[in-house]
Design a protein around this motif. Structure first.
Motif, PDB file in Angstrom:
ATOM      1  N   SER A 164       0.822  -1.197   0.000  1.00 40.31           N
ATOM      2  CA  SER A 164       0.000   0.000   0.000  1.00 40.31           C
ATOM      3  C   SER A 164       0.862   1.254   0.000  1.00 40.31           C
ATOM      4  CB  SER A 164      -0.926   0.009   1.219  1.00 40.31           C
ATOM      5  OG  SER A 164      -0.175   0.056   2.400  1.00 40.31           O
ATOM      6  N   THR A 165       0.313   2.312  -0.565  1.00 39.69           N
ATOM      7  CA  THR A 165       0.986   3.603  -0.596  1.00 39.69           C
ATOM      8  C   THR A 165       0.407   4.489   0.486  1.00 39.69           C
ATOM      9  OG1 THR A 165       1.344   3.428  -2.980  1.00 39.69           O
ATOM     10  CG2 THR A 165       1.502   5.619  -2.006  1.00 39.69           C
ATOM     11  N   ARG A 166       1.257   5.027   1.322  1.00 37.98           N
ATOM     12  CA  ARG A 166       0.761   5.919   2.361  1.00 37.98           C
ATOM     13  C   ARG A 166       0.216   7.184   1.721  1.00 37.98           C
ATOM     14  NH1 ARG A 166       4.406   6.139   7.862  1.00 37.98           N
ATOM     15  NH2 ARG A 166       3.360   4.353   8.840  1.00 37.98           N
ATOM     16  N   PRO A 167      -0.930   7.661   2.194  1.00 33.96           N
ATOM     17  CA  PRO A 167      -1.486   8.882   1.612  1.00 33.96           C
ATOM     18  C   PRO A 167      -0.679  10.102   2.005  1.00 33.96           C
ATOM     19  CG  PRO A 167      -2.756   8.230   3.531  1.00 33.96           C
ATOM     20  CD  PRO A 167      -1.767   7.112   3.279  1.00 33.96           C
ATOM     21  N   THR A 168      -0.704  11.101   1.157  1.00 37.80           N
ATOM     22  CA  THR A 168      -0.171  12.406   1.517  1.00 37.80           C
ATOM     23  C   THR A 168      -1.211  13.119   2.367  1.00 37.80           C
ATOM     24  OG1 THR A 168       1.128  12.546  -0.508  1.00 37.80           O
ATOM     25  CG2 THR A 168       0.693  14.616   0.655  1.00 37.80           C
ATOM     26  N   LEU A 169      -0.787  13.671   3.481  1.00 39.31           N
ATOM     27  CA  LEU A 169      -1.682  14.347   4.418  1.00 39.31           C
ATOM     28  C   LEU A 169      -1.551  15.845   4.182  1.00 39.31           C
ATOM     29  CD1 LEU A 169      -0.739  12.206   7.550  1.00 39.31           C
ATOM     30  CD2 LEU A 169      -2.441  11.714   5.773  1.00 39.31           C
ATOM     31  N   VAL A 170      -2.617  16.447   3.687  1.00 43.19           N
ATOM     32  CA  VAL A 170      -2.598  17.854   3.274  1.00 43.19           C
ATOM     33  C   VAL A 170      -3.448  18.668   4.232  1.00 43.19           C
ATOM     34  CG1 VAL A 170      -3.157  19.475   1.422  1.00 43.19           C
ATOM     35  CG2 VAL A 170      -2.246  17.208   0.859  1.00 43.19           C
ATOM     36  N   PHE A 171      -2.855  19.718   4.800  1.00 44.74           N
ATOM     37  CA  PHE A 171      -3.483  20.515   5.847  1.00 44.74           C
ATOM     38  C   PHE A 171      -3.800  21.916   5.330  1.00 44.74           C
ATOM     39  CE2 PHE A 171      -1.297  17.149   7.911  1.00 44.74           C
ATOM     40  CZ  PHE A 171      -1.959  16.893   9.102  1.00 44.74           C
TER      41      PHE A 171
ATOM     42  N   PHE B   1       4.932   9.737   7.176  1.00 45.09           N
ATOM     43  CA  PHE B   1       3.893  10.159   6.245  1.00 45.09           C
ATOM     44  C   PHE B   1       4.368  11.357   5.431  1.00 45.09           C
ATOM     45  CE2 PHE B   1       1.201   7.851   9.199  1.00 45.09           C
ATOM     46  CZ  PHE B   1       0.246   7.290   8.377  1.00 45.09           C
ATOM     47  N   PRO B   2       4.076  11.382   4.140  1.00 42.97           N
ATOM     48  CA  PRO B   2       4.281  12.630   3.401  1.00 42.97           C
ATOM     49  C   PRO B   2       3.240  13.653   3.850  1.00 42.97           C
ATOM     50  CG  PRO B   2       3.290  10.965   1.966  1.00 42.97           C
ATOM     51  CD  PRO B   2       3.578  10.296   3.281  1.00 42.97           C
ATOM     52  N   VAL B   3       3.670  14.853   4.202  1.00 44.51           N
ATOM     53  CA  VAL B   3       2.761  15.888   4.692  1.00 44.51           C
ATOM     54  C   VAL B   3       3.002  17.187   3.938  1.00 44.51           C
ATOM     55  CG1 VAL B   3       2.516  14.906   7.018  1.00 44.51           C
ATOM     56  CG2 VAL B   3       4.360  16.517   6.552  1.00 44.51           C
ATOM     57  N   LEU B   4       1.954  17.980   3.851  1.00 48.84           N
ATOM     58  CA  LEU B   4       2.034  19.272   3.171  1.00 48.84           C
ATOM     59  C   LEU B   4       1.023  20.214   3.794  1.00 48.84           C
ATOM     60  CD1 LEU B   4       3.073  21.052   0.785  1.00 48.84           C
ATOM     61  CD2 LEU B   4       1.206  20.074  -0.574  1.00 48.84           C
ATOM     62  N   ALA B   5       1.457  21.403   4.177  1.00 50.89           N
ATOM     63  CA  ALA B   5       0.552  22.443   4.683  1.00 50.89           C
ATOM     64  C   ALA B   5       0.386  23.496   3.592  1.00 50.89           C
ATOM     65  CB  ALA B   5       1.113  23.072   5.946  1.00 50.89           C
TER      66      ALA B   5
ATOM     67  N   GLU C 115       0.979  13.028  -6.395  1.00 48.28           N
ATOM     68  CA  GLU C 115       0.737  11.676  -6.879  1.00 48.28           C
ATOM     69  C   GLU C 115       0.266  10.797  -5.731  1.00 48.28           C
ATOM     70  OE1 GLU C 115       4.057  10.053  -8.903  1.00 48.28           O
ATOM     71  OE2 GLU C 115       4.201  11.681 -10.369  1.00 48.28           O
ATOM     72  N   GLY C 116      -0.704   9.967  -6.019  1.00 43.97           N
ATOM     73  CA  GLY C 116      -1.180   9.037  -5.010  1.00 43.97           C
ATOM     74  C   GLY C 116      -2.305   9.617  -4.172  1.00 43.97           C
ATOM     75  N   PRO C 117      -2.796   8.825  -3.232  1.00 43.25           N
ATOM     76  CA  PRO C 117      -3.956   9.221  -2.438  1.00 43.25           C
ATOM     77  C   PRO C 117      -3.644  10.355  -1.466  1.00 43.25           C
ATOM     78  CG  PRO C 117      -3.055   7.167  -1.601  1.00 43.25           C
ATOM     79  CD  PRO C 117      -2.313   7.465  -2.872  1.00 43.25           C
TER      80      PRO C 117
END
Length: 238
Positions: A2-9, A32-36, A59-61
């Protein structure tokens, strides 16, 4: 695998992305990939379009997280963004068609909100718009009642205003929460958005709801609760 989702804030009004710092650091440390995303706070449609343009580069969920007005933004931004798999509302608005953050909660039904003309100041710009700020005397009580005095003071000094256009901007048809799994964290001592109103919007969205004893600045005062809620959403995707 599984691909870990990017967590976007997406932050809300009177705040910026730094409010997420503790949760971002925690989730980043967990791999986790994260982005604010810096919310422009200029208008609901424009703000959602800007967030959607960022989502298109990932890319990705994605798990999309919004605080306060940022909740209204993610409900719009995720519509048409096929990589968004879940929404997380953190002390947030979840609007339906034709609603705005100014109109969604009837104060007689959901009393207790202190954000209003008595606690804000408008600084006009242009011919028909203005920027809405929380006043110096009221910022801590309205926004950050359980945050230390020094941090609350800095939050007041650096608050980013919400335009009146954004305050009155209405949601379009088919908000994303109708078709996506949702989680919600209710701030039980919130003086900006009444907790009962938060819960009603979350229930309407079919969200998995948790709560914590917190002011509106829950991402600052109770970051562990935010992290736990986001992780629950992320685990459903991964």
């Amino acid at each position: 695998m599984s691909t870990r989702p990017t967590l976007v804030f997406v932050h809300g009004a009177f705040a910026d992305s730094s409010g997420w710092s503790s949760t971002l650091a925690d989730l980043d440390g967990r791999g986790f990939p994260v982005l604010a995303v810096p919310n422009q706070l200029r208008g609901l449609t424009a703000d959602a379009d800007q967030v959607r343009s960022v989502l298109a580069t990932i890319e990705g969920p994605v798990v999309l997280v919004g605080h306060s007005y940022g909740g209204a933004v993610i409900g719009e931004a995720a519509r048409g963004a096929d990589n968004v798999r879940a929404l997380v509302f953190v002390a947030a608005y979840a609007l339906d068609e034709g609603e705005s953050i100014a109109t969604v909660l009837d104060p007689e039904t959901y009393p207790g909100g202190l954000l209003g003309p008595d606690t804000t100041v408008v600084r006009p710009f242009g011919e028909q718009d203005g920027d809405l700020y929380i006043t110096e005397d009221d910022f801590a009580t309205v926004f950050a009642a359980d945050v230390g005095a020094a941090r609350s003071r800095l939050m007041y000094l650096t608050q980013r205003p919400l335009s009146l256009s954004a305050f009155g901007g209405t949601a379009a048809a088919d908000p994303a929460w109708r078709s996506l799994p949702c989680w919600a964290l209710v701030a039980e001592e919130d003086n900006a958005i009444p907790p009962a109103g938060q819960r009603w919007m979350a229930e309407r969205a079919g969200a998995t709801i948790s709560s914590t004893t917190s002011s509106h600045a829950v991402m600052v005062s109770r970051p562990e609760a935010v992290t736990a809620t986001v992780l629950a959403a992320a685990e459903s995707v991964g």
